[in-house]
Write an enzyme that holds these catalytic residues in place. Structure first.
Site, PDB file in Angstrom:
ATOM      1  N   HIS A   1      -4.850  -9.086 -14.234  1.00 27.84           N
ATOM      2  CA  HIS A   1      -3.573  -9.584 -13.734  1.00 27.84           C
ATOM      3  C   HIS A   1      -3.754 -11.042 -13.324  1.00 27.84           C
ATOM      4  O   HIS A   1      -4.379 -11.337 -12.307  1.00 27.84           O
ATOM      5  CB  HIS A   1      -3.096  -8.738 -12.553  1.00 27.84           C
TER       6      HIS A   1
ATOM      7  N   ARG B   1      -3.193  28.403  13.328  1.00 32.58           N
ATOM      8  CA  ARG B   1      -2.227  28.478  14.428  1.00 32.58           C
ATOM      9  C   ARG B   1      -2.484  29.734  15.252  1.00 32.58           C
ATOM     10  O   ARG B   1      -2.379  29.714  16.487  1.00 32.58           O
ATOM     11  CB  ARG B   1      -0.802  28.517  13.886  1.00 32.58           C
TER      12      ARG B   1
ATOM     13  N   HIS C   1       2.937 -11.485 -14.882  1.00 30.05           N
ATOM     14  CA  HIS C   1       2.253 -10.550 -13.977  1.00 30.05           C
ATOM     15  C   HIS C   1       0.896 -10.110 -14.519  1.00 30.05           C
ATOM     16  O   HIS C   1      -0.086 -10.044 -13.773  1.00 30.05           O
ATOM     17  CB  HIS C   1       3.131  -9.316 -13.747  1.00 30.05           C
TER      18      HIS C   1
ATOM     19  N   PHE D   1       1.211  19.038   5.390  1.00 31.16           N
ATOM     20  CA  PHE D   1       1.620  17.645   5.279  1.00 31.16           C
ATOM     21  C   PHE D   1       0.465  16.721   4.873  1.00 31.16           C
ATOM     22  O   PHE D   1       0.607  15.494   4.924  1.00 31.16           O
ATOM     23  CB  PHE D   1       2.267  17.190   6.586  1.00 31.16           C
TER      24      PHE D   1
ATOM     25  N   ARG E   1      -7.310  25.755  16.205  1.00 33.75           N
ATOM     26  CA  ARG E   1      -6.770  24.469  16.677  1.00 33.75           C
ATOM     27  C   ARG E   1      -7.051  24.312  18.174  1.00 33.75           C
ATOM     28  O   ARG E   1      -7.361  23.203  18.648  1.00 33.75           O
ATOM     29  CB  ARG E   1      -5.271  24.367  16.381  1.00 33.75           C
TER      30      ARG E   1
ATOM     31  N   GLU F   1       2.654  10.394   8.603  1.00 36.75           N
ATOM     32  CA  GLU F   1       1.357  10.941   8.182  1.00 36.75           C
ATOM     33  C   GLU F   1       0.589   9.971   7.290  1.00 36.75           C
ATOM     34  O   GLU F   1      -0.623   9.785   7.446  1.00 36.75           O
ATOM     35  CB  GLU F   1       1.554  12.276   7.457  1.00 36.75           C
TER      36      GLU F   1
ATOM     37  N   PRO G   1      -3.911   0.606  -5.236  1.00 38.17           N
ATOM     38  CA  PRO G   1      -2.719   1.416  -4.948  1.00 38.17           C
ATOM     39  C   PRO G   1      -1.846   0.639  -3.945  1.00 38.17           C
ATOM     40  O   PRO G   1      -2.242   0.434  -2.797  1.00 38.17           O
ATOM     41  CB  PRO G   1      -3.283   2.698  -4.330  1.00 38.17           C
ATOM     42  N   LEU G   2      -0.711   0.177  -4.391  1.00 34.69           N
ATOM     43  CA  LEU G   2       0.066  -0.765  -3.586  1.00 34.69           C
ATOM     44  C   LEU G   2       0.486  -0.155  -2.252  1.00 34.69           C
ATOM     45  O   LEU G   2       0.794   1.026  -2.150  1.00 34.69           O
ATOM     46  CB  LEU G   2       1.278  -1.241  -4.374  1.00 34.69           C
TER      47      LEU G   2
ATOM     48  N   HIS H   1      -2.367  24.704  11.438  1.00 37.54           N
ATOM     49  CA  HIS H   1      -1.363  25.562  10.805  1.00 37.54           C
ATOM     50  C   HIS H   1      -1.693  25.691   9.320  1.00 37.54           C
ATOM     51  O   HIS H   1      -0.918  25.320   8.442  1.00 37.54           O
ATOM     52  CB  HIS H   1       0.043  25.004  11.030  1.00 37.54           C
TER      53      HIS H   1
END
Length: 672
Positions: free
Chosen positions: A35, A523, A265, A440, A360, A414, A125-126, A464
């Site tokens: 680039h 949990r 670019h 998540f 946990r 997250e 990775p932008l 969890h």
């Protein structure tokens, strides 16, 4: 400022910036990939930054009090490689520049942490670099408060492009930075108005300056090709009491026939384009030739940092010997001296009390013991502190009013949390851990992958961890997430069965130097299954014999986490029917795979039928241990999930999905 004016008014600056441009042109052309446009457009900004502002010493690239420079727009990697070569970093030679993007070269297609000195984090990775930078700045603030400005007193500078700012993680990061008033963080935006598809206006109408201002940043503008204007903006940004965003108006692929277009670019390799650009820049020398006076001027910039580094060495030398040793320990990621003894004490107390608690909650007990003796830990959660059990009483909260606090409220971010934690580890001096629900990990995945790729020991506390979370239903019940984490190279995935295994997992995570850890925690309450104390860390073995068959061994049950108690109940029923059954707890597949063959065969010998029990899908490594390492050593079955979960109490879910001792017994009998 146009090229002719710039050359006339600032001839020395122009020639030095042009050196970056010609090295970029030549390296990309030689590789026939890369680039070109961004380094050509941001060369003036980078030249002013390295000449007038950045505190660095190429002879001591890991000097703890250096300024950090992050090229978030990592596709423009020749910008940083040219800077490192020109300023005199020993491992970025002209030969490395010539071998850009080739096998074995340190000059990889995108900057990779650990490959080359001067690259603070892996980008490409932008959005990752700008998000890492928040963690760098948090670490600097925290360490400056705890150690004093004579030991930690520096800035973090970031070059980011339109792509970095479009990625969603950038909003998570900049909002967190604004809330925390990270005044040592300065982002230089390559405002060229171009993406791969064309003009930014094709896909975005965001007023980036207003966006940053709304998130608590001070905002500045400059002509990205006028060195005095760039210097003015940087000087003002450094004086800001808040994080600073500088919109640098630039021209992508400056001075080429594709300037200000999307064609600028990527890789510019056309010989005529290259020749014309060199003529426009007034560069008469051949490919990869940097005139001696220009190279000397750049090396002088690098050598200036030696005085600042020597002054820091002198200040550091005035600290008591014990303080110096502690500082060097935390920056070298050595575990706390009392960690092993503390973990043993937690294990011994657990065996004596035999608590029935969720893992946990077990994790919280471990942290309550560890955090006071490991001052480098910094905890946090993505708005689930009370559920993840990640905050202990002694930490305090890291805020703009209390920089010594060691707990961060990340909000529902997250991805931003994971990226910031990577930045903290990379900065040095802290060991972050952060929590959210296991499901998540999807939101944090890109940064979790980069933890593994970079080899940094970020700790992910993922609670969890199964259908055992119950009524919240399949949107929150992780089914495939253990498999995804285990499929990621260089990642420890721990699924402990009780407080003892949880303590052992934390000891490994907080001793690791090059591998991130994922702690998958329940949990629901679980009984203590390790009822005999041993100083040895059996979790470090990956898997071990928890209960042996009393008669002829006919079956081996392999379980993790909350399903170990199911395996033990199934063993009791099978033994009552005269079927000798061994139970193996496997808290970490990765560590078990790392053991020698003798241990693996001892734990999982050929012959008996094998059944794995885990409230997740079978993919992600189970077949190796079920079928044997040669794929034909045992009859085998799997008790686990084959679909998404459902909304109901946990006990009902385990029955409905067939993850019970009775289901396990039936499967074993069918295999015998």
């Amino acid at each position: 400022m146009d090229i002719e004016t710039l050359r006339a008014r600032h001839p020395e600056h122009w020639r030095q910036a042009a050196a970056i441009r010609v090295l970029t042109l030549d390296a990309v052309a030689a590789a026939n990939s890369g680039h070109t446009g961004m380094p050509l457009g941001m060369a003036d900004v980078a030249t002013v930054l390295f000449d007038r502002h950045l505190k660095f010493d190429p002879a001591a690239p890991r000097w703890p009090d250096r300024d950090r420079f992050i090229l978030s727009a990592g596709h423009g990697s020749m910008l940083i490689y040219a800077l490192l070569y020109l300023t005199g970093y020993a491992d970025v030679t002209l030969e490395q520049i010539k071998n850009f993007r080739q096998w074995g070269a340190k000059t990889a297609g995108h900057p990779e942490y650990g490959h080359v000195s001067g690259v603070e984090t892996t980008t490409g990775p932008l959005g990752q670099g700008i998000s890492n930078s928040v963690g760098f700045a948090i670490a600097e603030e925290n360490l400056r408060a705890r150690w004093g400005a004579k030991v930690q007193d520096h800035h973090t500078y970031v070059i980011a492009g339109d792509g970095c700012l479009m990625e969603g993680v950038s909003q998570e990061a900049l909002a967190l930075a604004g809330k925390q008033q990270l005044s040592r963080l300065i982002v230089l935006w390559d405002n060229n108005g171009i993406t791969i598809d064309g003009k930014v206006s094709l896909s975005d109408v965001t007023d980036q300056k207003a966006r940053f201002a709304a998130s608590g940043w001070d905002v500045f503008d400059c002509d990205g090709h006028d060195p005095d204007d760039i210097d003015r903006a940087l000087t003002a940004a450094k004086a800001s009491p808040r994080p600073a965003f500088i919109a640098c108006k630039t021209h992508i692929a400056l001075g080429t026939s594709v300037q200000d277009t999307s064609k600028g670019h990527g890789a510019l390799t056309d010989p005529k384009l290259i020749a014309d650009a060199r003529a426009t820049w007034g560069w008469a020398d051949g490919p990869f030739v940097i005139p001696a006076d220009i190279k000397a001027a750049w090396e002088a910039k690098g050598q200036r940092g030696a005085a600042a580094r020597a002054a820091w060495d002198a200040r550091f030398g005035t600290l008591p010997a014990a303080k110096q040793a502690e500082f060097l320990r935390i920056f070298s990621l050595e575990p706390a001296p009392k960690l092993a003894a503390t973990i043993r004490a937690v294990k011994k107390a657990a065996v004596e009390a035999l608590p029935k608690i969720a893992t946990r909650a077990a994790s919280e007990k471990v942290l309550a013991a560890v955090n006071p003796i490991a001052p480098e830990t910094i905890g946090g959660s993505a708005d689930l502190t009370g559920s993840n059990n990640t905050k202990t009483a002694d930490l305090g909260s890291f805020t703009s009013e209390d920089r010594k606090g060691r707990y961060i409220y990340y909000g529902i971010r997250e991805h931003g949390m994971a990226a910031a934690m990577n930045g903290m580890v990379l900065h040095g001096g802290v060991r972050p851990y952060g929590g959210t629900f296991m499901c998540f990990t999807d939101y944090a995945r890109p940064s979790m992958r980069l933890s593994a790729l970079m080899g940094v020991p970020t700790v992910y506390v993922m609670t969890h961890d199964s259908i055992g979370l119950g009524e919240d239903g399949p949107t929150h019940q992780p089914v495939e997430h253990l498999a995804i984490s285990r499929a990621t190279p260089n990642t420890y995935v721990f699924r402990p069965a009780d407080l003892v295994e949880t303590a052992e997992a934390w000891e490994i995570a907080l001793s690791s130097k090059t591998t991130p850890s994922v702690l998958a925690l329940s949990r629901q309450n679980l009984p203590t299954v390790r009822k005999t104390h041993t100083a040895q860390n059996l979790t470090a073995k990956g898997a071990y014999i928890l209960a042996e068959a009393t008669g002829k061994r006919q079956a081996i049950l392999i379980a993790t986490g909350s399903e170990v108690e199911i395996a033990l109940a199934a063993r009791e029923a099978l033994e009552a029917e005269g079927i000798g059954t061994r139970v193996v707890s496997m808290p970490s597949m990765e560590l078990f795979a790392a053991q020698d063959e003798a241990w693996r065969k001892k734990v999982l010998p050929a012959g008996p039928v094998r059944v794995a029990i885990e409230a997740g899908v079978r993919a992600g490594g189970w077949d190796r241990w079920l079928l044997g390492e040669r794929g034909r050593e045992a009859k085998a079955g799997f008790v686990g999930m084959h679909s998404f979960g459902a909304s109901a109490p946990a006990d009902r879910l385990y029955k409905e999905f067939g993850i019970t001792a009775g289901d396990t017994v039936s499967l074993v009998k069918s295999l015998l």
